[in-house]
Design a protein around this motif. Structure first.
Motif, PDB file in Angstrom:
ATOM      1  N   LYS A 148      20.003  39.310  25.768  1.00 48.08           N
ATOM      2  CA  LYS A 148      19.909  38.833  24.381  1.00 48.08           C
ATOM      3  C   LYS A 148      21.164  39.219  23.589  1.00 48.08           C
ATOM      4  CE  LYS A 148      16.790  38.829  20.436  1.00 48.08           C
ATOM      5  NZ  LYS A 148      15.540  39.323  19.879  1.00 48.08           N
ATOM      6  N   GLU A 149      21.632  40.454  23.776  1.00 45.69           N
ATOM      7  CA  GLU A 149      22.844  40.887  23.083  1.00 45.69           C
ATOM      8  C   GLU A 149      24.056  40.076  23.543  1.00 45.69           C
ATOM      9  OE1 GLU A 149      22.103  45.605  22.125  1.00 45.69           O
ATOM     10  OE2 GLU A 149      22.450  45.034  24.226  1.00 45.69           O
ATOM     11  N   ILE A 150      24.122  39.776  24.829  1.00 42.48           N
ATOM     12  CA  ILE A 150      25.231  38.971  25.348  1.00 42.48           C
ATOM     13  C   ILE A 150      25.194  37.573  24.739  1.00 42.48           C
ATOM     14  CG2 ILE A 150      26.253  37.938  27.420  1.00 42.48           C
ATOM     15  CD1 ILE A 150      25.142  40.397  28.977  1.00 42.48           C
ATOM     16  N   ALA A 151      24.003  36.996  24.656  1.00 39.16           N
ATOM     17  CA  ALA A 151      23.858  35.664  24.042  1.00 39.16           C
ATOM     18  C   ALA A 151      24.354  35.697  22.600  1.00 39.16           C
ATOM     19  CB  ALA A 151      22.403  35.208  24.111  1.00 39.16           C
ATOM     20  N   ASN A 152      24.039  36.762  21.894  1.00 38.35           N
ATOM     21  CA  ASN A 152      24.486  36.915  20.514  1.00 38.35           C
ATOM     22  C   ASN A 152      26.009  37.070  20.443  1.00 38.35           C
ATOM     23  OD1 ASN A 152      24.458  37.371  17.708  1.00 38.35           O
ATOM     24  ND2 ASN A 152      24.144  39.550  17.986  1.00 38.35           N
ATOM     25  N   ILE A 153      26.560  37.899  21.292  1.00 33.95           N
ATOM     26  CA  ILE A 153      28.006  38.138  21.293  1.00 33.95           C
ATOM     27  C   ILE A 153      28.781  36.869  21.627  1.00 33.95           C
ATOM     28  CG2 ILE A 153      29.885  39.322  22.531  1.00 33.95           C
ATOM     29  CD1 ILE A 153      27.930  41.725  22.806  1.00 33.95           C
ATOM     30  N   LEU A 154      28.330  36.160  22.657  1.00 30.14           N
ATOM     31  CA  LEU A 154      29.055  34.967  23.112  1.00 30.14           C
ATOM     32  C   LEU A 154      28.658  33.695  22.372  1.00 30.14           C
ATOM     33  CD1 LEU A 154      29.019  35.583  26.976  1.00 30.14           C
ATOM     34  CD2 LEU A 154      30.805  36.152  25.327  1.00 30.14           C
ATOM     35  N   GLU A 155      27.589  33.804  21.562  1.00 34.76           N
ATOM     36  CA  GLU A 155      27.067  32.658  20.818  1.00 34.76           C
ATOM     37  C   GLU A 155      26.710  31.502  21.748  1.00 34.76           C
ATOM     38  OE1 GLU A 155      30.022  31.865  17.799  1.00 34.76           O
ATOM     39  OE2 GLU A 155      29.269  33.509  16.558  1.00 34.76           O
ATOM     40  N   ILE A 156      25.975  31.846  22.810  1.00 31.50           N
ATOM     41  CA  ILE A 156      25.487  30.848  23.748  1.00 31.50           C
ATOM     42  C   ILE A 156      24.000  31.104  23.974  1.00 31.50           C
ATOM     43  CG2 ILE A 156      27.714  30.457  24.895  1.00 31.50           C
ATOM     44  CD1 ILE A 156      26.848  32.341  27.122  1.00 31.50           C
ATOM     45  N   PRO A 157      23.274  30.095  24.456  1.00 33.28           N
ATOM     46  CA  PRO A 157      21.835  30.287  24.683  1.00 33.28           C
ATOM     47  C   PRO A 157      21.550  31.368  25.726  1.00 33.28           C
ATOM     48  CG  PRO A 157      22.415  27.952  24.757  1.00 33.28           C
ATOM     49  CD  PRO A 157      23.707  28.722  24.711  1.00 33.28           C
ATOM     50  N   LEU A 158      20.402  32.008  25.583  1.00 30.29           N
ATOM     51  CA  LEU A 158      19.971  33.059  26.495  1.00 30.29           C
ATOM     52  C   LEU A 158      19.933  32.551  27.932  1.00 30.29           C
ATOM     53  CD1 LEU A 158      18.911  35.975  26.769  1.00 30.29           C
ATOM     54  CD2 LEU A 158      16.611  35.071  26.351  1.00 30.29           C
ATOM     55  N   GLY A 159      19.450  31.333  28.132  1.00 31.30           N
ATOM     56  CA  GLY A 159      19.392  30.750  29.472  1.00 31.30           C
ATOM     57  C   GLY A 159      20.769  30.603  30.094  1.00 31.30           C
ATOM     58  N   THR A 160      21.757  30.280  29.287  1.00 26.93           N
ATOM     59  CA  THR A 160      23.129  30.144  29.775  1.00 26.93           C
ATOM     60  C   THR A 160      23.668  31.499  30.226  1.00 26.93           C
ATOM     61  OG1 THR A 160      23.505  28.279  28.282  1.00 26.93           O
ATOM     62  CG2 THR A 160      25.461  29.359  29.172  1.00 26.93           C
ATOM     63  N   VAL A 161      23.347  32.539  29.470  1.00 25.17           N
ATOM     64  CA  VAL A 161      23.772  33.893  29.849  1.00 25.17           C
ATOM     65  C   VAL A 161      23.185  34.247  31.208  1.00 25.17           C
ATOM     66  CG1 VAL A 161      23.588  36.357  29.310  1.00 25.17           C
ATOM     67  CG2 VAL A 161      24.056  34.714  27.487  1.00 25.17           C
TER      68      VAL A 161
END
Length: 191
Positions: free
Chosen positions: A155-168
């Motif tokens: 979730k934090e990575i999705a927030n940092i990269l501004e991409i969907p959780l599924g993409t992460v």
């Protein structure tokens, strides 16, 4: 967000430069470490962190506290790293030669009693793994660094990269798969 950070940020937003200096002191070492893991150049990492804190100072009023301060700072660091590599297309891939890989190895090597032979084997595996991480595309390398080395949640990575959780999750899975293929087949192809 930690209570102490919340107080410091509110003071910064009110124009308190001493509070900003405290934030810098608190996060500078971690920020340099984070930048270094992406660029593998100490001076460049320090420059990136300096630029990051300049941006933090400039945009501190925009920080709403939806995430931890360091997550927001890390996002700024990562964006500056991206900008750097976009402007340097002829540069060699990012090296993680000195980055610890203990979290990555935890999935690959069970804990054993440390013998000199195993110690050397582990060192060789760490070196090989770092070389293979270098062969990943930037988008796969950044998720592996964020997840395995920086230990951010999906979730934090999705927030940092501004991409969907599924993409992460997909990128982390793909990066792990690429690494496994490269380690198994001794490939060094960038994907």
């Amino acid at each position: 967000m930690e209570e102490c950070d919340e107080i410091l940020i509110k003071k910064c937003q009110s124009g308190d430069d001493t509070a900003f200096r405290e934030l810098i002191d608190k996060y500078k070492k971690g920020a340099i470490n984070a930048a270094y893991r992406m660029v593998n150049d100490r001076q460049l990492a320090e420059d990136i962190v300096q630029e990051s804190f300049i941006r933090v100072y400039k945009y501190i009023d925009d920080f709403r506290g939806d995430s931890k301060f360091f997550t927001w700072l890390y996002k700024i660091i990562l964006n500056i790293c991206r900008d750097h590599f976009r402007s340097q297309p002829d540069k060699t891939p990012i090296s993680l030669e000195d980055a610890p890989v203990s979290n990555l190895l935890r999935r690959e090597i069970p804990d054993f009693v440390e013998t000199p032979e195993r110690y050397l084997e582990n060192k060789e595996l760490q070196k090989l793994l770092k070389e293979k991480i270098n062969c990943l595309s930037f988008k796969h390398r950044e998720v592996i660094v964020l997840r395995e080395l920086q230990e951010f949640s999906y979730k934090e990575i999705a927030n940092i990269l501004e991409i969907p959780l599924g993409t992460v999750k997909s990128r982390v899975n793909a990066a792990r798969s690429y690494l496994q293929d490269m380690l198994t087949n001794k490939e060094t192809v960038v994907r």
